[in-house]
Design a protein around this motif. Structure first.
Motif, PDB file in Angstrom:
ATOM      1  N   UNK A 160       0.941  -1.342  -0.117  1.00 17.66           N
ATOM      2  CA  UNK A 160       0.268   0.114  -0.075  1.00 17.66           C
ATOM      3  C   UNK A 160       0.825   1.306   0.109  1.00 17.66           C
ATOM      4  N   UNK A 161       1.588   1.369   1.009  1.00 18.70           N
ATOM      5  CA  UNK A 161       2.575   2.391   1.190  1.00 18.70           C
ATOM      6  C   UNK A 161       4.038   1.935   1.048  1.00 18.70           C
ATOM      7  N   UNK A 162       4.774   2.162  -0.085  1.00 19.80           N
ATOM      8  CA  UNK A 162       4.556   3.450  -1.045  1.00 19.80           C
ATOM      9  C   UNK A 162       3.740   2.824  -2.424  1.00 19.80           C
ATOM     10  N   UNK A 163       3.446   1.747  -2.353  1.00 15.63           N
ATOM     11  CA  UNK A 163       3.208   0.873  -3.518  1.00 15.63           C
ATOM     12  C   UNK A 163       2.068   1.631  -4.330  1.00 15.63           C
ATOM     13  N   UNK A 164       1.172   1.731  -3.705  1.00 20.59           N
ATOM     14  CA  UNK A 164      -0.149   2.346  -4.620  1.00 20.59           C
ATOM     15  C   UNK A 164       0.142   3.499  -5.336  1.00 20.59           C
ATOM     16  N   UNK A 165       0.499   4.633  -4.675  1.00 24.48           N
ATOM     17  CA  UNK A 165       0.911   5.867  -5.541  1.00 24.48           C
ATOM     18  C   UNK A 165       2.017   5.865  -6.253  1.00 24.48           C
ATOM     19  N   UNK A 166       3.101   4.714  -6.162  1.00 24.40           N
ATOM     20  CA  UNK A 166       4.182   4.561  -6.826  1.00 24.40           C
ATOM     21  C   UNK A 166       3.799   4.153  -8.448  1.00 24.40           C
ATOM     22  N   UNK A 167       2.817   3.604  -8.370  1.00 26.68           N
ATOM     23  CA  UNK A 167       2.200   3.067  -9.876  1.00 26.68           C
ATOM     24  C   UNK A 167       1.865   4.122 -10.806  1.00 26.68           C
ATOM     25  N   UNK A 168       1.167   5.052 -10.423  1.00 24.66           N
ATOM     26  CA  UNK A 168       0.942   6.293 -11.541  1.00 24.66           C
ATOM     27  C   UNK A 168       2.228   7.106 -11.813  1.00 24.66           C
TER      28      UNK A 168
END
Lengths: 299, 220
Positions: free
Chosen positions: A218-226
């Motif tokens: 989730x953190x940092x993975x989710x926002x790292x995708x965009x």
């Protein structure tokens, strides 16, 4: 037959009049002992799963398993409705599709692990946004995903796509390189531009750690995708202007392998350092990892 | 034969959140269930290193249990697997250990009951897995091929007996891996096949070699 290096791929392409996806397709049909139709059908199944994940993720507001995300995609979609991006509709799509997919993943929803689940938003967001904005037909959509797969396969023969093995560079980095190469293919760029897109992408994520807070994707993975999706597009934009990577693609992959091996295990998907050991992360871990939390998790 | 294919790279279609820690865990559970080959009553699962430290966040525990119950990587039941495992009456326990001489994503699954068996596995990235040990024997099973596993007496001619039965049924062998601890002792043999093998062929192999253990593991 296995294509082991990007140099080898380039040689094969220069000595034949086939397209890159055809070379990949023939190789895989032979290796897996399946027909071309079956192979393309399997790729299409993955493509459809990617589209479904985006569709579900765009409207799902449900909080994620680790309770640290799940409501950001809807937030961004709402913002764009009220005030469109100054960049373009394509840019809006890439960001929202990447968030939609990785939030779905963190909710234990169904996604395509391309090449991994943690990096599942990058390839679909770039490719599917381009399919829609440029009206790409289904056949070419499948071709581009095959190209992405070939790039990922060549990288993974040296560096396995796992945060625990080589950090996030091997997951989100590989995904961005796959997306960049496949996007360059979609625009009919030649193999040199495709490979420069891959190199530029990989060079700029070397050393990226995998330090998920509380061990959740989730953190940092989710926002790292965009972020990584836009990273891929940046590489294609530069490469298509004829900007070259000074270091050849295979050597960049070697550097990634070496960097991964030198990284401490504490920064490779063990949550023992980095963001996972920040003051806030530790407070959150203490608050969450109680018996009560575990029993809630089991419910 | 262990190289990932393009299809492996762009998939699997799976329930999140992690290919190595969720889908890989499901596959390990499925393979372990098939290798054990009996009704599971009591199982202890030891997660090592990264699997131990981040396994709960990634749903590795849920994944392994789902695999042991026979569910695939894309089954959304994984999310609520603890309900299914309660209903199944299987006794299970998780242990968490650190041992950096093991793979970062290593798992031991120990079955007990009438028949005891310990299976060691690792999740090597992107949902790819390897079963590396059954009890004390080194094996290499990745679920990509139909495989026969045999523990046999280390005597002359056993392997040729096995391969001639397979040849008789017109099946191509993708790889063959045999190992023994010391001369004259038990040997483990893992044979990966390009196609499915019939029950009668398996019975013939069993008759010819009188194995101490024999399993046919279908590809996942």
């Amino acid at each position: 037959m296995q294509i082991k290096t990007f140099e080898e791929l380039k040689k094969i392409l220069k000595n034949s009049n086939k397209e890159i996806f055809e070379i990949a397709q023939e190789m895989e049909c032979q290796n897996l002992d399946i027909t071309k139709e079956d192979f393309r059908q399997s790729v299409k199944k993955t493509l459809n799963a990617m589209k479904d994940a985006i569709k579900n993720g765009l409207i799902n507001n449900q909080i994620t398993n680790g309770k640290m995300g799940g409501q950001d995609c809807v937030k961004l979609v709402k913002k764009y409705k009220e005030k469109p991006s100054v960049f373009s509709k394509l840019f809006e799509k890439i960001l929202t599709y990447a968030l939609a997919t990785s939030e779905e993943n963190a909710r234990m929803g169904k996604i395509a692990a391309c090449p991994t689940a943690g990096a599942c938003g990058i390839v679909p967001s770039v490719l599917i946004s381009l399919f829609e904005e440029f009206n790409i037909n289904t056949d070419k959509q499948i071709n581009s995903l095959i190209v992405a797969g070939l790039i990922g396969k060549i990288i993974s023969q040296k560096v396995k796509p796992a945060g625990a093995v080589a950090g996030c560079q091997a997951e989100c980095g590989t995904a961005a390189a796959m997306a960049a190469g496949a996007a360059a293919y979609l625009f009919d760029y030649n193999i040199d531009i495709i490979l420069n897109s891959v190199s530029l992408c990989l060079k700029n994520i070397l050393g990226l750690t995998c330090d998920p807070v509380r061990g959740f994707v989730e953190v940092p993975c989710i926002k790292r995708n965009p972020f990584m999706a836009i990273h891929a597009i940046t590489a294609v934009e530069l490469a298509s202007a004829g900007i070259e990577s000074v270091i050849p693609t295979d050597e960049v992959v070697d550097a990634m392998e070496q960097t991964g091996a030198l990284m401490s295990p504490s920064l490779k998907e063990s949550s023992l350092a980095g963001l996972a050991k920040t003051k806030t992360a530790i407070i959150m871990s203490k608050a969450c990892f109680t018996k009560k939390y575990y029993s809630e998790l089991k419910d | 034969m262990n190289e990932a294919s393009i299809l492996d790279i762009i998939s699997p279609v799976m329930v999140g959140p992690s290919s190595s820690h969720t889908a890989g865990a499901v596959k390990i559970g499925l393979l372990a269930k098939n290798i054990y080959g009996r009704k599971i009553k009591d199982v202890v699962i030891t997660l090592y290193n990264s699997y131990a430290q981040t396994g709960i966040g990634h749903g590795s525990d849920k994944g392994i249990l789902a695999g042991l119950l026979g569910f695939g990587v894309d089954n959304i039941i994984i999310k609520d697997i603890f309900n299914s495992i309660e209903a199944s009456k299987i006794k299970y326990r998780f242990e968490y250990e650190e041992n950096f001489s093991y793979h970062p994503n290593a798992v031991d699954i120990k079955f007990s009951g009438e028949v005891e068996m310990k299976i060691s596995a690792q999740s090597i990235g992107g949902g790819e897995v390897q079963i590396v040990k059954i009890d004390d024997f080194d094996v290499n099973i990745n679920g990509k091929y139909n495989s026969i596993i045999l523990v046999i007496d280390d005597t002359i001619g056993h392997i040729s007996k096995i391969t001639s039965v397979i040849q008789k049924y017109n099946i191509n062998i993708a790889s063959i891996n045999c190992e023994r601890k010391s001369k004259g002792q038990n040997a483990t043999c893992c044979i990966s096949l390009d196609s499915e093998i019939s029950h009668s062929a398996l019975l013939e192999i069993e008759k010819e070699t009188k194995p101490k253990l024999m399993r046919y593991i279908k590809k996942l």
